[in-house]
Write an enzyme that holds these catalytic residues in place. Sequence first.
Site, short mmCIF file in Angstrom:
data_model
loop_
_atom_site.label_atom_id
_atom_site.label_comp_id
_atom_site.label_asym_id
_atom_site.label_seq_id
_atom_site.Cartn_x
_atom_site.Cartn_y
_atom_site.Cartn_z
N HIS A 105 -15.79 -11.11 3.40
CA HIS A 105 -14.64 -11.34 4.15
C HIS A 105 -13.45 -11.34 3.12
O HIS A 105 -13.47 -11.24 1.85
CB HIS A 105 -14.61 -12.96 4.52
CG HIS A 105 -14.67 -13.98 3.49
ND1 HIS A 105 -15.90 -14.09 2.68
CD2 HIS A 105 -13.54 -14.84 3.08
CE1 HIS A 105 -15.48 -15.17 1.87
NE2 HIS A 105 -14.40 -15.47 2.13
N HIS A 260 -14.44 -10.21 -0.49
CA HIS A 260 -15.42 -10.87 -1.33
C HIS A 260 -16.55 -11.49 -0.55
O HIS A 260 -16.37 -11.79 0.48
CB HIS A 260 -14.59 -11.93 -2.39
CG HIS A 260 -13.96 -12.98 -1.46
ND1 HIS A 260 -12.69 -12.69 -1.02
CD2 HIS A 260 -14.23 -14.38 -1.20
CE1 HIS A 260 -12.21 -13.92 -0.29
NE2 HIS A 260 -13.12 -14.93 -0.57
N ARG A 276 -9.94 -24.35 -5.73
CA ARG A 276 -9.30 -23.13 -5.36
C ARG A 276 -7.87 -23.67 -4.72
O ARG A 276 -7.54 -24.57 -4.21
CB ARG A 276 -10.03 -22.75 -4.03
CG ARG A 276 -9.41 -21.73 -3.29
CD ARG A 276 -10.44 -21.26 -2.03
NE ARG A 276 -9.51 -21.12 -1.03
CZ ARG A 276 -10.01 -20.83 0.31
NH1 ARG A 276 -11.24 -20.68 0.14
NH2 ARG A 276 -9.11 -20.71 1.40
#
Length: 293
Positions: A105, A260, A276
Site C-alpha cells: 500500500h 510498502h 510513526r
Amino acid sequence: MAIKIRPLSYAIGAELSGVDLNRPVDEATRAEIHRAWLEHLVIVFRGQDLTPQRQIAFGRMFGELDDHKAVPFYRHPEHPEIYLITNKKIGGKESQTKDTGRLWHSDHSFTTHPTTATMLYCREIPPVGGTTMFANMYLAYETLSPGLRALLDKLEAVHSLEHYTSHNPYFSARDPAQIAKMHELSPPVAQPVVRTHPETGRKALYVSEGQTSRFVGMSQEESNGLLQFLFAHSVKPEFTYRHNWNVSDMLMWDNRCTMHLALADYSHEHSRHMHRLTVLGTPCGRRLEANEL
Ligand code: OGA
Ligand code: MN
C-alpha cells in the site's frame, strides 16, 4: 559534517550518515536530506537516539503533522503526532496496530489528501524478522510498454479502506463495529492510476493490492486482470528494497512514488514497537459520485 549517502539497493533506498537528528537540523542540512529523499525515495538514518520531541521537530521540517484524531487510541500518550505501530498492549488491551501494513500500500491513498511522507522510528524489534519492503513506483511505471502507459495515463482507480480491511486476513481479529466506523469515515475515492509527483514531475504508478479495487468506469470483472498484472509487476524484486530494522533506525519514505509492505516474518512473542509520524499530504484524487460507486 557532510552527509554521506550510500544506496541500499539498485532500485530504491539509501542510508544517510553523518547527521544527528537529535540536534537541531539547519536549513542547508534539511535541504540536503530533502534532495536525497526525492532521489532515493526511502532514506534510512541509523543509530538515532531520538526523543519524541526531536522526532516531531524533525518531522515538522517536512510539513504539517497529523495529530491522529481519527485514531486517538494509538497515539503516544503525551505526543499526539506520534502514532504507535506496536504489538505491545495499549491501555491493557491487545494492540490493533500490531498487523499494520500487511498488504502492499501507499499510506492513506484511500483519502483525497494522502500522506506525503511517513517517518517510522524503531524502538524495539524482534531478534529476527519484522522487516519492511518498499517498491519504486516510478520504475514500475517506466518499465511498462508505451501502449499500456498511454492507456493507464487516462484512467482513475477506486481506492478504499474497505478494500484493505476486507482483503487483509489480519484484520479479522478487529472489532467489527470499529471497522464499520472506519469505513464510514473514509468512503471510497478515485485516484489517478498514474500520479505525477508534484516535486519531481516524474510519473509513478499509483495502484496497490491493498487499497485499489477496480478502475473507475469499469466493472470488477473487467478490472481484475489488468490490476493483478500491475500489482505483480510493481513488486518485482528488482524494484524493491527490504529493510531489516535495528533499534534506533529512522526511516522516511515518499508515499507519492512508493509502496510498502510490513512482513509477518516474526513472532508476536517478541516486541516490535515503532513511533510513526505522518506528514500531511496535498490534495490528490476525488470523492466518487454516487453513480460511480
Ligand atoms: C505504516 C506501515 C510498516 C511497518 O506505518 O504505515 O505500513 O513495517 N508500517 O511497520
Ligand atoms: Mn503504511
